[in-house]
Design an enzyme around this catalytic site. Sequence first.
Site, PDB file in Angstrom:
ATOM      1  N   GLU A  53      -5.027  14.943 -16.779  1.00  0.00           N
ATOM      2  CA  GLU A  53      -5.745  15.849 -17.684  1.00  0.00           C
ATOM      3  C   GLU A  53      -5.880  15.239 -19.072  1.00  0.00           C
ATOM      4  OE1 GLU A  53      -3.109  16.263 -15.859  1.00  0.00           O
ATOM      5  OE2 GLU A  53      -2.681  18.353 -15.414  1.00  0.00           O
ATOM      6  N   ALA A 157       2.345   1.103  16.961  1.00  0.00           N
ATOM      7  CA  ALA A 157       1.088   0.571  17.503  1.00  0.00           C
ATOM      8  C   ALA A 157       1.321   0.253  18.963  1.00  0.00           C
ATOM      9  CB  ALA A 157       0.671  -0.681  16.743  1.00  0.00           C
ATOM     10  N   SER A 171       4.235  -9.588  21.554  1.00  0.00           N
ATOM     11  CA  SER A 171       3.749  -8.385  20.877  1.00  0.00           C
ATOM     12  C   SER A 171       2.759  -8.703  19.754  1.00  0.00           C
ATOM     13  CB  SER A 171       4.942  -7.611  20.306  1.00  0.00           C
ATOM     14  OG  SER A 171       5.617  -8.411  19.371  1.00  0.00           O
ATOM     15  N   ARG A 187       2.616   0.621   3.585  1.00  0.00           N
ATOM     16  CA  ARG A 187       3.767   0.033   2.886  1.00  0.00           C
ATOM     17  C   ARG A 187       3.652   0.290   1.388  1.00  0.00           C
ATOM     18  NH1 ARG A 187       4.775  -5.809   5.948  1.00  0.00           N
ATOM     19  NH2 ARG A 187       5.366  -4.894   7.956  1.00  0.00           N
ATOM     20  N   LEU A 207       8.300  -7.720   5.630  1.00  0.00           N
ATOM     21  CA  LEU A 207       8.209  -6.311   5.217  1.00  0.00           C
ATOM     22  C   LEU A 207       7.666  -6.141   3.799  1.00  0.00           C
ATOM     23  CD1 LEU A 207      11.604  -5.058   6.755  1.00  0.00           C
ATOM     24  CD2 LEU A 207       9.356  -5.126   7.836  1.00  0.00           C
ATOM     25  N   GLY A 320      12.375  -0.829  15.444  1.00  0.00           N
ATOM     26  CA  GLY A 320      11.798  -0.809  16.774  1.00  0.00           C
ATOM     27  C   GLY A 320      11.999   0.507  17.515  1.00  0.00           C
ATOM     28  N   SER A 326      16.124   7.204  17.691  1.00  0.00           N
ATOM     29  CA  SER A 326      17.201   7.826  16.924  1.00  0.00           C
ATOM     30  C   SER A 326      16.637   8.842  15.929  1.00  0.00           C
ATOM     31  CB  SER A 326      18.004   6.781  16.153  1.00  0.00           C
ATOM     32  OG  SER A 326      18.581   5.867  17.043  1.00  0.00           O
TER      33      SER A 326
HETATM   34  C1  AOF Z   1       0.254  16.922 -14.717  1.00  0.00           C
HETATM   35  N1  AOF Z   1      -0.602  15.883 -14.617  1.00  0.00           N
HETATM   36  O1  AOF Z   1      -1.127  13.829 -13.978  1.00  0.00           O
HETATM   37  C2  AOF Z   1       1.003  14.641 -13.412  1.00  0.00           C
HETATM   38  C3  AOF Z   1       1.872  15.766 -13.494  1.00  0.00           C
HETATM   39  O2  AOF Z   1       7.691  12.786 -16.989  1.00  0.00           O
HETATM   40  P1  AOF Z   1       6.274  13.280 -17.130  1.00  0.00           P
HETATM   41  O3  AOF Z   1       6.010  13.879 -18.465  1.00  0.00           O
HETATM   42  O4  AOF Z   1       5.256  12.248 -16.732  1.00  0.00           O
HETATM   43  O5  AOF Z   1       6.121  14.508 -16.137  1.00  0.00           O
HETATM   44  C4  AOF Z   1       6.302  14.368 -14.750  1.00  0.00           C
HETATM   45  C5  AOF Z   1       6.098  15.724 -14.117  1.00  0.00           C
HETATM   46  O6  AOF Z   1       4.800  16.220 -14.431  1.00  0.00           O
HETATM   47  C6  AOF Z   1       6.155  15.665 -12.593  1.00  0.00           C
HETATM   48  O7  AOF Z   1       7.442  15.965 -12.096  1.00  0.00           O
HETATM   49  C7  AOF Z   1       5.166  16.743 -12.203  1.00  0.00           C
HETATM   50  O8  AOF Z   1       5.773  18.018 -12.264  1.00  0.00           O
HETATM   51  C8  AOF Z   1       4.131  16.670 -13.307  1.00  0.00           C
HETATM   52  N2  AOF Z   1       3.085  15.706 -12.948  1.00  0.00           N
HETATM   53  N3  AOF Z   1       1.449  16.866 -14.116  1.00  0.00           N
HETATM   54  O9  AOF Z   1      -0.041  17.913 -15.366  1.00  0.00           O
HETATM   55  C9  AOF Z   1      -0.301  14.746 -14.006  1.00  0.00           C
HETATM   56  N4  AOF Z   1       1.371  13.477 -12.813  1.00  0.00           N
HETATM   57 ZN    ZN Z   2       0.768  16.833 -17.458  1.00  0.00          ZN
END
Ligand code: AOF
Ligand code: ZN
Length: 394
Positions: A53, A157, A171, A187, A207, A320, A326
């Site tokens: 935002e 796979a 494989s 990954r 990995l 594997g 498990s």
């Molecule tokens: C938002 N917009 O793009 C994200 C949010 O440590 P901070 O300040 O970066 O905050 C991390 C927390 O903010 C995270 O645990 C989640 O609740 C929120 N993430 N919030 O408004 C964002 N990435």
């Molecule tokens: Zn935020």
Amino acid sequence: MLHPEDFMRRALELAERGAGWASPNPMVGAVIVKHNVILSEGWHEEFGGPHAEFMAVQRAGALARNADLYLNLEPCVAAPGKRNPPCADEIIRAGIKRVFVALRDPDPRINGRGIEALRRAGIEVIEGLLEREARKLNEIYLKFKTTGRPFITLKMAMTADGKIATHTGDSRWISSQRSLEFAHELRHRHRAILVGIGTVLADDPQLTTRYFSPHPVGANGRSPLHGTEDEGERSPRNPIRIVLDSHGRIPVDARVVRSSHQIRTILATTDAISLDKERALQHAHVEIWKLPACDGRVDLHALIEKLSQEQIDSVLIEGGAEVSWSFISQRLIDKILLVIAPKIVGGRAAPGPIGGVGFARLSEAISLREITISRLGNDILYEAYVDEESTASS
Ligand code: AOF
Ligand code: ZN
């Protein structure tokens, strides 16, 4: 004429660019719209970086006044331990008129407070648009925030006749190049990758993430009205490597051991490991987790507890067959990704993707839900979720 759903879809698309990088934060995208035109966009590019935002609002400047904002996650508010300024305040200050929020933030410091802050400031908030898609996008974040335990994906796979190797053990390779790229993207998207000692002894894998390029950085927050800017390449993220090896059989010259000073590598073992091996591995920078044993093997519940303590939000299991059994038989898998290649190898003795003793009765079978089928080149990707507690009911 575009619709609210189109703009929310765009927010989800932008959010996804942060995949792998944003973790353990959520992936968030923001789109500012006025008179059916996108004025600016932003996304949460990486953990610790600015929020979606904030990027979008900064970019729109004075144009944001009376505009609509589309978010796949509720905006944050001030809370202890947070690094970024509260997004709700930024939105209010910018004069945004209406906000579409797909999903509330499960973070107990935020949950509902962001939406409440907007409403108190007289902003209209519409919740729930594309909520299902928003949940799926942030499934790792949602599980980890609500349970404190990692999201566990089992990737397999096999051939069309359900084999992961020929009867002689050949494989390489079952699936296509496109599937290999997909596997490497997985990954990048998971914090850790886990394999059993059998896989290390048989294949000596690295990995690491090699055949995948994540979304470039640099254009974040730019307005589509302002043309394109140079975008910078960035290399994908390597997952933390975890080898499940209850008796410490891993050779000290295994590739994962030799590169463990560069990439965090963990040996999940028990008291059965020899002191000499333990010392040699520690010397090579392998982190040793000595965990309680259960029937002579690492107790997986203890392992998951340790992963939670280490803030590891997601684990990709790549085999594997014994390790897969498990995890699956103890109902510790959240999601299954099964790649099916258009090949038949046959063979009574050729193995399938899941080993172990298996269930005796169909009524004990693990039931899968929310099945999605798509294509990866000529391969088929079968995606499903596993109910933690439930077994198949008939
Ligand atoms: C938002 N917009 O793009 C994200 C949010 O440590 P901070 O300040 O970066 O905050 C991390 C927390 O903010 C995270 O645990 C989640 O609740 C929120 N993430 N919030 O408004 C964002 N990435
Ligand atoms: Zn935020």
